[in-house]
Design a protein around this motif. Structure first.
Motif, PDB file in Angstrom:
ATOM      1  N   VAL A 184      33.536   1.983  21.926  1.00  0.00           N
ATOM      2  CA  VAL A 184      34.577   1.059  21.499  1.00  0.00           C
ATOM      3  C   VAL A 184      34.877   0.127  22.671  1.00  0.00           C
ATOM      4  O   VAL A 184      35.127   0.577  23.787  1.00  0.00           O
ATOM      5  N   SER A 185      34.862  -1.177  22.402  1.00  0.00           N
ATOM      6  CA  SER A 185      35.089  -2.150  23.469  1.00  0.00           C
ATOM      7  C   SER A 185      36.546  -2.110  23.940  1.00  0.00           C
ATOM      8  O   SER A 185      37.448  -1.689  23.211  1.00  0.00           O
ATOM      9  N   ASP A 186      36.760  -2.570  25.152  1.00  0.00           N
ATOM     10  CA  ASP A 186      38.115  -2.646  25.704  1.00  0.00           C
ATOM     11  C   ASP A 186      39.006  -3.548  24.859  1.00  0.00           C
ATOM     12  O   ASP A 186      40.203  -3.296  24.725  1.00  0.00           O
ATOM     13  N   GLU A 187      38.441  -4.589  24.274  1.00  0.00           N
ATOM     14  CA  GLU A 187      39.221  -5.506  23.433  1.00  0.00           C
ATOM     15  C   GLU A 187      39.730  -4.797  22.175  1.00  0.00           C
ATOM     16  O   GLU A 187      40.870  -4.998  21.764  1.00  0.00           O
ATOM     17  N   VAL A 188      38.895  -3.972  21.571  1.00  0.00           N
ATOM     18  CA  VAL A 188      39.314  -3.227  20.377  1.00  0.00           C
ATOM     19  C   VAL A 188      40.407  -2.226  20.736  1.00  0.00           C
ATOM     20  O   VAL A 188      41.399  -2.095  20.021  1.00  0.00           O
ATOM     21  N   VAL A 189      40.242  -1.548  21.857  1.00  0.00           N
ATOM     22  CA  VAL A 189      41.256  -0.597  22.306  1.00  0.00           C
ATOM     23  C   VAL A 189      42.578  -1.319  22.554  1.00  0.00           C
ATOM     24  O   VAL A 189      43.642  -0.864  22.122  1.00  0.00           O
TER      25      VAL A 189
ATOM     26  N   GLY B  14      34.539  13.933  23.411  1.00  0.00           N
ATOM     27  CA  GLY B  14      34.983  12.573  23.631  1.00  0.00           C
ATOM     28  C   GLY B  14      33.878  11.544  23.616  1.00  0.00           C
ATOM     29  O   GLY B  14      32.731  11.819  23.291  1.00  0.00           O
ATOM     30  N   GLN B  15      34.245  10.372  24.001  1.00  0.00           N
ATOM     31  CA  GLN B  15      33.372   9.205  23.911  1.00  0.00           C
ATOM     32  C   GLN B  15      32.146   9.310  24.819  1.00  0.00           C
ATOM     33  O   GLN B  15      31.122   8.716  24.542  1.00  0.00           O
ATOM     34  N   GLN B  16      32.230  10.094  25.881  1.00  0.00           N
ATOM     35  CA  GLN B  16      31.108  10.180  26.807  1.00  0.00           C
ATOM     36  C   GLN B  16      29.829  10.652  26.120  1.00  0.00           C
ATOM     37  O   GLN B  16      28.747  10.217  26.455  1.00  0.00           O
TER      38      GLN B  16
END
Length: 82
Positions: free
Chosen positions: A50-55, A42-44
């Motif tokens: 990935v920014s929260d806005e993109v998500v 995963g991302q960790q």
């Protein structure tokens, strides 16, 4: 992607969020002994963030798919005993 299928149309539904537990449940259901050799951590451990806005934008754009995914995740959680 899977419409008009429903969660009831599948013999087994696993969860990538609970991959090892899903494989254990799959093994138990089908009397197998599959091992978890490698999976994406995963991302960790990823250099990509990935920014929260993109998500949020992705979730909004794919809202119908999220409904289906959440239905399948619910069926998986029930199957895994939660």
């Amino acid at each position: 992607f899977i419409r008009p299928l429903t969660a009831q149309d599948f013999d087994f539904i696993g969860s990538v969020e609970r991959f090892e537990e899903s494989i254990a449940a799959f093994n138990a259901m089908f009397n197998l002994s599959l091992d978890v050799v490698h999976y994406n951590e995963g991302q960790q451990s990823s250099p990509y963030v990935v920014s929260d806005e993109v998500v949020a934008a992705f979730e909004l754009r794919q809202s119908e798919e999220y409904v289906v995914y959440n239905e399948l995740l619910l069926a998986s959680n029930l199957l895994l005993g939660n």
